[in-house]
Scaffold this motif. Structure first.
Motif, PDB file in Angstrom:
ATOM      1  N   LYS A 264       0.828  -1.205   0.000  1.00  0.00           N
ATOM      2  CA  LYS A 264       0.000   0.000   0.000  1.00  0.00           C
ATOM      3  C   LYS A 264       0.865   1.259   0.000  1.00  0.00           C
ATOM      4  O   LYS A 264       1.803   1.377   0.786  1.00  0.00           O
ATOM      5  N   SER A 265       0.539   2.176  -0.886  1.00  0.00           N
ATOM      6  CA  SER A 265       1.176   3.494  -0.874  1.00  0.00           C
ATOM      7  C   SER A 265       0.322   4.447  -1.692  1.00  0.00           C
ATOM      8  O   SER A 265      -0.381   4.027  -2.616  1.00  0.00           O
ATOM      9  N   ASN A 266       0.373   5.700  -1.326  1.00  0.00           N
ATOM     10  CA  ASN A 266      -0.388   6.727  -2.029  1.00  0.00           C
ATOM     11  C   ASN A 266       0.547   7.768  -2.633  1.00  0.00           C
ATOM     12  O   ASN A 266       1.375   8.341  -1.928  1.00  0.00           O
ATOM     13  N   ILE A 267       0.413   7.955  -3.917  1.00  0.00           N
ATOM     14  CA  ILE A 267       1.031   9.093  -4.585  1.00  0.00           C
ATOM     15  C   ILE A 267      -0.078  10.066  -4.980  1.00  0.00           C
ATOM     16  O   ILE A 267      -0.028  11.250  -4.668  1.00  0.00           O
ATOM     17  N   TYR A 268      -1.100   9.515  -5.594  1.00  0.00           N
ATOM     18  CA  TYR A 268      -2.312  10.289  -5.879  1.00  0.00           C
ATOM     19  C   TYR A 268      -3.563   9.622  -5.307  1.00  0.00           C
ATOM     20  O   TYR A 268      -4.588  10.270  -5.138  1.00  0.00           O
ATOM     21  N   SER A 269      -3.484   8.331  -5.021  1.00  0.00           N
ATOM     22  CA  SER A 269      -4.654   7.585  -4.566  1.00  0.00           C
ATOM     23  C   SER A 269      -4.988   7.906  -3.115  1.00  0.00           C
ATOM     24  O   SER A 269      -4.285   8.671  -2.446  1.00  0.00           O
TER      25      SER A 269
ATOM     26  N   GLY B 125      -6.375   5.301  -0.588  1.00  0.00           N
ATOM     27  CA  GLY B 125      -6.287   4.253   0.424  1.00  0.00           C
ATOM     28  C   GLY B 125      -5.193   3.236   0.197  1.00  0.00           C
ATOM     29  O   GLY B 125      -5.322   2.081   0.613  1.00  0.00           O
ATOM     30  N   GLY B 126      -4.111   3.656  -0.467  1.00  0.00           N
ATOM     31  CA  GLY B 126      -3.014   2.732  -0.730  1.00  0.00           C
ATOM     32  C   GLY B 126      -3.068   2.085  -2.094  1.00  0.00           C
ATOM     33  O   GLY B 126      -2.244   1.221  -2.425  1.00  0.00           O
ATOM     34  N   GLU B 127      -4.035   2.507  -2.918  1.00  0.00           N
ATOM     35  CA  GLU B 127      -4.246   1.873  -4.218  1.00  0.00           C
ATOM     36  C   GLU B 127      -3.029   1.950  -5.131  1.00  0.00           C
ATOM     37  O   GLU B 127      -2.714   0.977  -5.836  1.00  0.00           O
ATOM     38  N   ASP B 128      -2.336   3.088  -5.151  1.00  0.00           N
ATOM     39  CA  ASP B 128      -1.218   3.260  -6.087  1.00  0.00           C
ATOM     40  C   ASP B 128      -0.203   2.129  -5.979  1.00  0.00           C
ATOM     41  O   ASP B 128       0.208   1.540  -6.986  1.00  0.00           O
ATOM     42  N   GLY B 129       0.215   1.835  -4.764  1.00  0.00           N
ATOM     43  CA  GLY B 129       1.231   0.807  -4.577  1.00  0.00           C
ATOM     44  C   GLY B 129       0.739  -0.583  -4.928  1.00  0.00           C
ATOM     45  O   GLY B 129       1.465  -1.382  -5.535  1.00  0.00           O
TER      46      GLY B 129
ATOM     47  N   ASP C 246     -10.535  15.588 -12.051  1.00  0.00           N
ATOM     48  CA  ASP C 246      -9.635  16.456 -12.821  1.00  0.00           C
ATOM     49  C   ASP C 246      -8.396  15.713 -13.298  1.00  0.00           C
ATOM     50  O   ASP C 246      -7.452  16.307 -13.803  1.00  0.00           O
ATOM     51  N   GLY C 247      -8.400  14.391 -13.138  1.00  0.00           N
ATOM     52  CA  GLY C 247      -7.256  13.584 -13.541  1.00  0.00           C
ATOM     53  C   GLY C 247      -6.183  13.464 -12.482  1.00  0.00           C
ATOM     54  O   GLY C 247      -5.244  12.673 -12.638  1.00  0.00           O
ATOM     55  N   LEU C 248      -6.316  14.223 -11.402  1.00  0.00           N
ATOM     56  CA  LEU C 248      -5.317  14.212 -10.329  1.00  0.00           C
ATOM     57  C   LEU C 248      -5.928  13.830  -8.985  1.00  0.00           C
ATOM     58  O   LEU C 248      -5.360  13.032  -8.239  1.00  0.00           O
ATOM     59  N   HIS C 249      -7.078  14.396  -8.668  1.00  0.00           N
ATOM     60  CA  HIS C 249      -7.692  14.247  -7.348  1.00  0.00           C
ATOM     61  C   HIS C 249      -8.029  12.785  -7.050  1.00  0.00           C
ATOM     62  O   HIS C 249      -8.856  12.172  -7.721  1.00  0.00           O
ATOM     63  N   LEU C 250      -7.338  12.218  -6.058  1.00  0.00           N
ATOM     64  CA  LEU C 250      -7.562  10.834  -5.624  1.00  0.00           C
ATOM     65  C   LEU C 250      -7.574   9.862  -6.800  1.00  0.00           C
ATOM     66  O   LEU C 250      -8.327   8.889  -6.824  1.00  0.00           O
ATOM     67  N   SER C 251      -6.724  10.123  -7.771  1.00  0.00           N
ATOM     68  CA  SER C 251      -6.693   9.311  -8.989  1.00  0.00           C
ATOM     69  C   SER C 251      -6.008   7.971  -8.758  1.00  0.00           C
ATOM     70  O   SER C 251      -4.983   7.889  -8.071  1.00  0.00           O
ATOM     71  N   ASN C 252      -6.560   6.927  -9.364  1.00  0.00           N
ATOM     72  CA  ASN C 252      -5.938   5.603  -9.322  1.00  0.00           C
ATOM     73  C   ASN C 252      -5.114   5.307 -10.572  1.00  0.00           C
ATOM     74  O   ASN C 252      -4.544   4.216 -10.692  1.00  0.00           O
ATOM     75  N   THR C 253      -5.067   6.266 -11.511  1.00  0.00           N
ATOM     76  CA  THR C 253      -4.299   6.051 -12.739  1.00  0.00           C
ATOM     77  C   THR C 253      -3.182   7.075 -12.943  1.00  0.00           C
ATOM     78  O   THR C 253      -2.270   6.841 -13.727  1.00  0.00           O
TER      79      THR C 253
ATOM     80  N   ASN D  67      -0.622   7.950 -11.232  1.00  0.00           N
ATOM     81  CA  ASN D  67       0.718   7.428 -10.967  1.00  0.00           C
ATOM     82  C   ASN D  67       1.234   6.619 -12.148  1.00  0.00           C
ATOM     83  O   ASN D  67       2.411   6.732 -12.530  1.00  0.00           O
ATOM     84  N   LEU D  68       0.369   5.801 -12.746  1.00  0.00           N
ATOM     85  CA  LEU D  68       0.770   5.001 -13.905  1.00  0.00           C
ATOM     86  C   LEU D  68       1.107   5.897 -15.091  1.00  0.00           C
ATOM     87  O   LEU D  68       2.061   5.646 -15.836  1.00  0.00           O
ATOM     88  N   ILE D  69       0.327   6.950 -15.272  1.00  0.00           N
ATOM     89  CA  ILE D  69       0.533   7.867 -16.397  1.00  0.00           C
ATOM     90  C   ILE D  69       1.818   8.666 -16.210  1.00  0.00           C
ATOM     91  O   ILE D  69       2.655   8.753 -17.118  1.00  0.00           O
ATOM     92  N   GLU D  70       1.974   9.232 -15.038  1.00  0.00           N
ATOM     93  CA  GLU D  70       3.081  10.154 -14.780  1.00  0.00           C
ATOM     94  C   GLU D  70       4.419   9.448 -14.603  1.00  0.00           C
ATOM     95  O   GLU D  70       5.458   9.919 -15.090  1.00  0.00           O
ATOM     96  N   ASN D  71       4.402   8.318 -13.914  1.00  0.00           N
ATOM     97  CA  ASN D  71       5.664   7.687 -13.533  1.00  0.00           C
ATOM     98  C   ASN D  71       6.011   6.422 -14.305  1.00  0.00           C
ATOM     99  O   ASN D  71       7.155   5.960 -14.233  1.00  0.00           O
ATOM    100  N   TYR D  72       5.056   5.870 -15.053  1.00  0.00           N
ATOM    101  CA  TYR D  72       5.329   4.614 -15.751  1.00  0.00           C
ATOM    102  C   TYR D  72       4.924   4.644 -17.219  1.00  0.00           C
ATOM    103  O   TYR D  72       4.869   3.600 -17.865  1.00  0.00           O
ATOM    104  N   GLY D  73       4.651   5.820 -17.744  1.00  0.00           N
ATOM    105  CA  GLY D  73       4.432   5.991 -19.174  1.00  0.00           C
ATOM    106  C   GLY D  73       3.192   5.344 -19.741  1.00  0.00           C
ATOM    107  O   GLY D  73       3.162   4.960 -20.914  1.00  0.00           O
ATOM    108  N   TYR D  74       2.151   5.234 -18.927  1.00  0.00           N
ATOM    109  CA  TYR D  74       0.929   4.587 -19.400  1.00  0.00           C
ATOM    110  C   TYR D  74       0.122   5.481 -20.340  1.00  0.00           C
ATOM    111  O   TYR D  74       0.045   6.697 -20.153  1.00  0.00           O
ATOM    112  N   ASN D  75      -0.469   4.853 -21.351  1.00  0.00           N
ATOM    113  CA  ASN D  75      -1.527   5.481 -22.132  1.00  0.00           C
ATOM    114  C   ASN D  75      -2.809   5.379 -21.311  1.00  0.00           C
ATOM    115  O   ASN D  75      -2.997   4.409 -20.559  1.00  0.00           O
ATOM    116  N   ALA D  76      -3.690   6.346 -21.467  1.00  0.00           N
ATOM    117  CA  ALA D  76      -4.881   6.338 -20.622  1.00  0.00           C
ATOM    118  C   ALA D  76      -6.088   6.924 -21.335  1.00  0.00           C
ATOM    119  O   ALA D  76      -5.962   7.791 -22.204  1.00  0.00           O
ATOM    120  N   VAL D  77      -7.247   6.420 -20.924  1.00  0.00           N
ATOM    121  CA  VAL D  77      -8.526   7.037 -21.275  1.00  0.00           C
ATOM    122  C   VAL D  77      -9.123   7.526 -19.967  1.00  0.00           C
ATOM    123  O   VAL D  77      -9.417   6.723 -19.072  1.00  0.00           O
TER     124      VAL D  77
END
Length: 280
Positions: A13-18, A20-24, A47-54, A56-66
């Protein structure tokens, strides 16, 4: 309560944007898969940032996203936040549960693969119905919100109605997940995380029952009645989204002078109780 090693994902569990620990946990689950296509979807994306579960993947791991958001004001902020990132497709739409407005139809207008890596569902009510309506797309990993005030054993689903915000219980989502070939792998305070059954064995979870994987029940409200008709509240005593305290005194259904075991009623109480039941 003791839990076995089936709950090993909780260690990540860890939070960067999430929240309840979802990011980790999401990242660890994706790392456990044999391959990643680096596509994710989130709706109610705010807004793409607030309590986002994606994010972290977009910003730090180069994910494509919808990123899908129905509220126009939030969507405009989301669009601005990602205007420099061409890997993020922003869509201003409410995800429904019919053929015309379901996620299958919305995603069909994008280039996302049908078995993309990760889906996050958080629309404060009809999450169950939006997931149920998906047939074409089968993400490997799904994070979906449940109503945390409902006991783990209760199977509850609100009716499919965009104007209602009741949510669904964890058990209801587990049942739906199994119908859709998904297995529960982790439960956080507000979200349940599922993996497609094709990959479940990779996680080496011997007991993925919701009662075993749900270790945080602080939000659960319990209500029960005594033999004398007194209604009791235990556990969480606050309406989470309104901040209003639940009062045991306001839950009573029987007048205090009738709160006695019925077998002990005197003649007057029996007569009054018969009248009381007639007018319920």
């Amino acid at each position: 309560m003791m839990h076995d090693s089936s709950n090993w994902l909780q260690d990540f569990k860890s939070n960067i944007y999430s929240q309840g620990g979802e990011d980790g946990i999401i990242k660890k689950a994706l790392d456990t898969l044999p391959t990643n296509d680096k596509w994710c979807v989130e709706f109610g994306a705010w807004d793409g940032l607030h309590l986002s579960n994606t994010r972290n993947l977009i910003e730090n791991y180069g994910y494509n996203a919808v990123a899908i958001e129905g509220n126009s004001e939030r969507y405009n902020i989301l669009k601005k936040n990602y205007e420099e990132n061409k890997q993020v497709i922003g869509i201003n739409a409410f995800v429904g549960f019919s053929e015309s407005d379901g996620l299958d139809t919305i995603l069909a207008g994008t280039s996302i693969p049908e078995n993309f890596d990760f889906l996050s569902i958080d629309i404060d009510g009809n999450d169950y119905h939006a997931w149920k309506a998906m047939h074409r797309y089968a993400p490997k990993l799904v994070c979906i919100e449940f109503n945390p005030t409902i006991h783990t054993d209760i199977d509850f689903v609100q009716r499919p109605d965009p104007s209602i915000n009741h949510g669904a219980s964890l058990s209801a989502l587990v049942r739906l997940g199994k119908e859709k070939n998904y297995e529960l792998i982790c439960v956080l305070p507000l979200n349940a995380i599922f993996i497609h059954r094709d990959f479940f064995d990779l996680f080496q979870i011997s007991d993925n029952s919701p009662i075993n994987l749900r270790i945080d029940t602080d939000h659960v409200t319990h209500i029960f009645a005594g033999y004398d008709g007194t209604v009791f509240l235990r556990g969480n005593s606050t309406m989470l989204w309104h901040g209003i305290s639940l009062k045991e005194s306001r839950c009573q259904q029987i007048p205090s002078f009738l709160r006695s075991y019925p077998g002990n009623y005197n003649l007057v109480q029996r007569m009054i109780f018969k009248l009381f039941r007639l007018f319920l």
